[in-house]
Scaffold this motif. Structure first.
Motif, PDB file in Angstrom:
ATOM      1  N   ASN A 177      10.740 -36.397 -21.945  1.00  9.02           N
ATOM      2  CA  ASN A 177      11.477 -37.372 -22.766  1.00  9.02           C
ATOM      3  C   ASN A 177      10.986 -37.428 -24.202  1.00  9.02           C
ATOM      4  N   SER A 178       9.832 -36.819 -24.481  1.00  9.22           N
ATOM      5  CA  SER A 178       9.232 -36.974 -25.809  1.00  9.22           C
ATOM      6  C   SER A 178      10.111 -36.323 -26.879  1.00  9.22           C
ATOM      7  N   ASP A 179      10.802 -35.251 -26.523  1.00 12.64           N
ATOM      8  CA  ASP A 179      11.706 -34.604 -27.478  1.00 12.64           C
ATOM      9  C   ASP A 179      12.766 -33.852 -26.689  1.00 12.64           C
ATOM     10  N   LYS A 180      13.987 -34.386 -26.698  1.00 18.29           N
ATOM     11  CA  LYS A 180      15.033 -33.823 -25.838  1.00 18.29           C
ATOM     12  C   LYS A 180      15.563 -32.485 -26.345  1.00 18.29           C
ATOM     13  N   ASN A 181      15.223 -32.130 -27.597  1.00 18.72           N
ATOM     14  CA  ASN A 181      15.725 -30.865 -28.142  1.00 18.72           C
ATOM     15  C   ASN A 181      14.737 -29.722 -27.994  1.00 18.72           C
ATOM     16  N   LYS A 182      13.526 -30.057 -27.629  1.00 19.96           N
ATOM     17  CA  LYS A 182      12.513 -29.009 -27.527  1.00 19.96           C
ATOM     18  C   LYS A 182      12.796 -28.060 -26.373  1.00 19.96           C
ATOM     19  N   TRP A 183      12.478 -26.801 -26.582  1.00 23.47           N
ATOM     20  CA  TRP A 183      12.523 -25.848 -25.475  1.00 23.47           C
ATOM     21  C   TRP A 183      11.366 -26.141 -24.531  1.00 23.47           C
ATOM     22  N   ILE A 184      11.565 -25.707 -23.277  1.00 23.02           N
ATOM     23  CA  ILE A 184      10.561 -25.989 -22.256  1.00 23.02           C
ATOM     24  C   ILE A 184       9.984 -24.676 -21.743  1.00 23.02           C
ATOM     25  N   GLY A 185       8.667 -24.602 -21.714  1.00 21.11           N
ATOM     26  CA  GLY A 185       8.003 -23.432 -21.130  1.00 21.11           C
ATOM     27  C   GLY A 185       7.471 -23.811 -19.762  1.00 21.11           C
ATOM     28  N   ILE A 186       7.768 -22.986 -18.769  1.00 20.20           N
ATOM     29  CA  ILE A 186       7.274 -23.296 -17.419  1.00 20.20           C
ATOM     30  C   ILE A 186       6.355 -22.179 -16.930  1.00 20.20           C
ATOM     31  N   THR A 218      18.234 -30.559 -16.476  1.00 18.70           N
ATOM     32  CA  THR A 218      19.646 -30.430 -16.830  1.00 18.70           C
ATOM     33  C   THR A 218      19.834 -30.489 -18.341  1.00 18.70           C
ATOM     34  N   ASN A 219      20.663 -29.576 -18.839  1.00 19.22           N
ATOM     35  CA  ASN A 219      20.996 -29.491 -20.272  1.00 19.22           C
ATOM     36  C   ASN A 219      19.834 -29.056 -21.164  1.00 19.22           C
ATOM     37  N   SER A 260       7.144 -11.843 -11.329  1.00 22.22           N
ATOM     38  CA  SER A 260       8.335 -11.784 -12.183  1.00 22.22           C
ATOM     39  C   SER A 260       9.634 -11.684 -11.398  1.00 22.22           C
ATOM     40  N   LEU A 261       9.649 -10.771 -10.435  1.00 22.14           N
ATOM     41  CA  LEU A 261      10.907 -10.551  -9.709  1.00 22.14           C
ATOM     42  C   LEU A 261      11.354 -11.800  -8.976  1.00 22.14           C
ATOM     43  N   LEU A 262      10.378 -12.460  -8.333  1.00 23.54           N
ATOM     44  CA  LEU A 262      10.698 -13.667  -7.577  1.00 23.54           C
ATOM     45  C   LEU A 262      11.247 -14.754  -8.509  1.00 23.54           C
ATOM     46  N   TRP A 263      10.585 -14.970  -9.642  1.00 22.57           N
ATOM     47  CA  TRP A 263      11.037 -16.021 -10.557  1.00 22.57           C
ATOM     48  C   TRP A 263      12.371 -15.661 -11.207  1.00 22.57           C
ATOM     49  N   GLU A 264      12.589 -14.352 -11.435  1.00 18.70           N
ATOM     50  CA  GLU A 264      13.877 -13.963 -12.011  1.00 18.70           C
ATOM     51  C   GLU A 264      15.019 -14.309 -11.063  1.00 18.70           C
ATOM     52  N   SER A 265      14.831 -14.036  -9.777  1.00 27.15           N
ATOM     53  CA  SER A 265      15.913 -14.339  -8.828  1.00 27.15           C
ATOM     54  C   SER A 265      16.081 -15.852  -8.685  1.00 27.15           C
ATOM     55  N   LYS A 266      14.965 -16.576  -8.749  1.00 27.82           N
ATOM     56  CA  LYS A 266      15.071 -18.042  -8.686  1.00 27.82           C
ATOM     57  C   LYS A 266      15.809 -18.571  -9.910  1.00 27.82           C
ATOM     58  N   ALA A 267      15.522 -17.980 -11.070  1.00 32.89           N
ATOM     59  CA  ALA A 267      16.153 -18.443 -12.319  1.00 32.89           C
ATOM     60  C   ALA A 267      17.671 -18.313 -12.222  1.00 32.89           C
ATOM     61  N   ILE A 268      18.131 -17.184 -11.685  1.00 30.07           N
ATOM     62  CA  ILE A 268      19.578 -16.966 -11.569  1.00 30.07           C
ATOM     63  C   ILE A 268      20.189 -18.036 -10.663  1.00 30.07           C
ATOM     64  N   ASN A 269      19.511 -18.283  -9.564  1.00 30.49           N
ATOM     65  CA  ASN A 269      19.984 -19.271  -8.598  1.00 30.49           C
ATOM     66  C   ASN A 269      20.008 -20.686  -9.196  1.00 30.49           C
ATOM     67  N   ILE A 270      18.926 -21.048  -9.868  1.00 26.32           N
ATOM     68  CA  ILE A 270      18.830 -22.396 -10.441  1.00 26.32           C
ATOM     69  C   ILE A 270      19.877 -22.578 -11.536  1.00 26.32           C
ATOM     70  N   GLN A 271      20.048 -21.536 -12.342  1.00 22.38           N
ATOM     71  CA  GLN A 271      21.003 -21.624 -13.439  1.00 22.38           C
ATOM     72  C   GLN A 271      22.429 -21.806 -12.921  1.00 22.38           C
ATOM     73  N   SER A 272      22.720 -21.172 -11.773  1.00 24.07           N
ATOM     74  CA  SER A 272      24.074 -21.269 -11.231  1.00 24.07           C
ATOM     75  C   SER A 272      24.339 -22.650 -10.625  1.00 24.07           C
ATOM     76  N   LYS A 273      23.279 -23.372 -10.260  1.00 28.66           N
ATOM     77  CA  LYS A 273      23.476 -24.649  -9.573  1.00 28.66           C
ATOM     78  C   LYS A 273      23.133 -25.860 -10.436  1.00 28.66           C
ATOM     79  N   ASN A 321      22.769 -27.350 -14.708  1.00 24.27           N
ATOM     80  CA  ASN A 321      23.315 -27.062 -16.028  1.00 24.27           C
ATOM     81  C   ASN A 321      22.176 -26.859 -17.022  1.00 24.27           C
ATOM     82  N   CYS A 322      21.397 -25.802 -16.810  1.00 27.28           N
ATOM     83  CA  CYS A 322      20.363 -25.514 -17.801  1.00 27.28           C
ATOM     84  C   CYS A 322      20.334 -24.019 -18.094  1.00 27.28           C
ATOM     85  N   THR A 323      19.766 -23.686 -19.244  1.00 24.06           N
ATOM     86  CA  THR A 323      19.718 -22.292 -19.680  1.00 24.06           C
ATOM     87  C   THR A 323      18.308 -21.765 -19.468  1.00 24.06           C
ATOM     88  N   ILE A 324      18.188 -20.727 -18.661  1.00 21.85           N
ATOM     89  CA  ILE A 324      16.850 -20.233 -18.321  1.00 21.85           C
ATOM     90  C   ILE A 324      16.679 -18.781 -18.761  1.00 21.85           C
TER      91      ILE A 324
END
Ligand SMILES: [Zn+2]
Length: 303
Positions: free
Chosen positions: A199-208, A245-246, A258-271, A273-276
């Motif tokens: 919540n500190s900055d809603k426009n900031k990109w997020i690194g996970i 979201t967003n 990498s491979l595991l997180w890439e496949s998770k990213a595709i799945n999460i993005q499809s379900k 509303n965020c850009t990964i």
């Protein structure tokens, strides 16, 4: 065929096996015999407050090994019900009491970064310490509710983790349960480490990243992102990502994941509303030896 028992007066509404409320539970019946399948197979009409719903499909899947006769004689397996909407929290007094820089982990940070940088991270992530100089990584959600804390020990000189012989992790909620300060049936739902910073900055990109240590180190080097940690490889789930979201997200998987997180990213993005994006940074610069050791971005920052 199975269907929910049609309403024919009070006698067709029962006591819910989950919340115990009377006359709110509708059974599934077998339409051939008009008999209920089992007294726990049905739906509670208190959808928000209870949420119990045990379908015939689930019931038969859980009891695949029983034959028709067994259903009369043996007690079928009923999946233990986890209430959908109930999450338990820990009072933030424990966080306040624990706030401290007296952990080996923070000593390590002081040896690598400027004091004012370390203090900024301490403050932002509300790092705590135990009397054994372990660090407490609190999991605090976007509504500032405390889910639990992960207690970890580090070597103050190398910053490497010191694991228990068993490899087990200590959790604040488990310690509180052991000392009877929390209910035995405390319902833990983990969240991201650092989630309260969203919540500190809603426009900031997020690194996970995966580990809490890496999130802290990355936040010291790249403060233009909000850094979160999943805590473990498998904690990157759609459910947990609903708070993102967003938002624009860059995942930094450890080498080898990498491979595991890439496949998770595709799945999460499809379900959601965020850009990964998934960073390939480490894969591109890592040596084969490092790939085998599963280095993470924190290791590179400290090189
Ligand atoms: Zn109920």
């Amino acid at each position: 065929m199975f269907q929910l028992q049609p309403y024919k007066g009070k006698s067709t509404r029962h006591t819910c096996p989950a919340c115990g409320h009377k006359m709110c539970f509708t059974l599934y019946i077998n339409t051939d015999t008009n008999q209920p399948i089992h007294l726990k197979v049905g739906i509670c009409n208190r959808a928000i407050k209870c949420g119990y719903h045990y379908t015939p499909k689930q019931y038969f899947a859980d009891n695949r090994n029983l034959t028709n006769n067994d259903y009369q004689n043996k007690t079928p397996y009923i999946k233990p019900f986890q209430p959908l909407h109930k999450i338990d929290f820990i009072t933030e007094l424990y966080v306040k009491k624990s706030l401290s820089q007296n952990s080996n982990f923070v000593s390590f940070l002081y040896s690598k970064f400027k004091p004012e940088q370390v203090q900024r991270a301490l403050f932002a992530y509300k790092l705590g310490a135990t009397k054994n100089n372990e660090v407490i990584f609190w999991q605090i959600d976007t509504l500032n509710r405390v889910r639990t804390g992960k207690i970890m020990q580090y070597n103050p000189l190398t910053g490497k983790r010191i694991k228990h012989q068993s490899g087990a992790i200590d959790w604040v909620h488990n310690k509180l349960k052991q000392s009877k300060l929390l209910n035995y049936n405390f319902n833990l739902k983990q969240c991201f480490f650092g989630e309260h910073l969203l919540n500190s900055d809603k426009n900031k990109w997020i690194g996970i990243v995966e580990s809490e240590k890496t999130a802290i180190i990355a936040s010291l080097n790249f403060p233009n992102l909000i850094w979160l940690a999943t805590g473990s490889l498998n904690n990157l789930t759609i459910e947990r990502c609903t708070v993102l979201t967003n938002r624009n997200i860059i995942l930094y998987p450890d080498l080898g994941a990498s491979l595991l997180w890439e496949s998770k990213a595709i799945n999460i993005q499809s379900k959601t509303n965020c850009t990964i994006k998934v960073s390939k940074l480490l894969n591109q610069i890592a040596t084969i030896n490092e790939k085998e050791n599963g280095c993470d971005i924190g290791d590179y920052i400290l090189l």
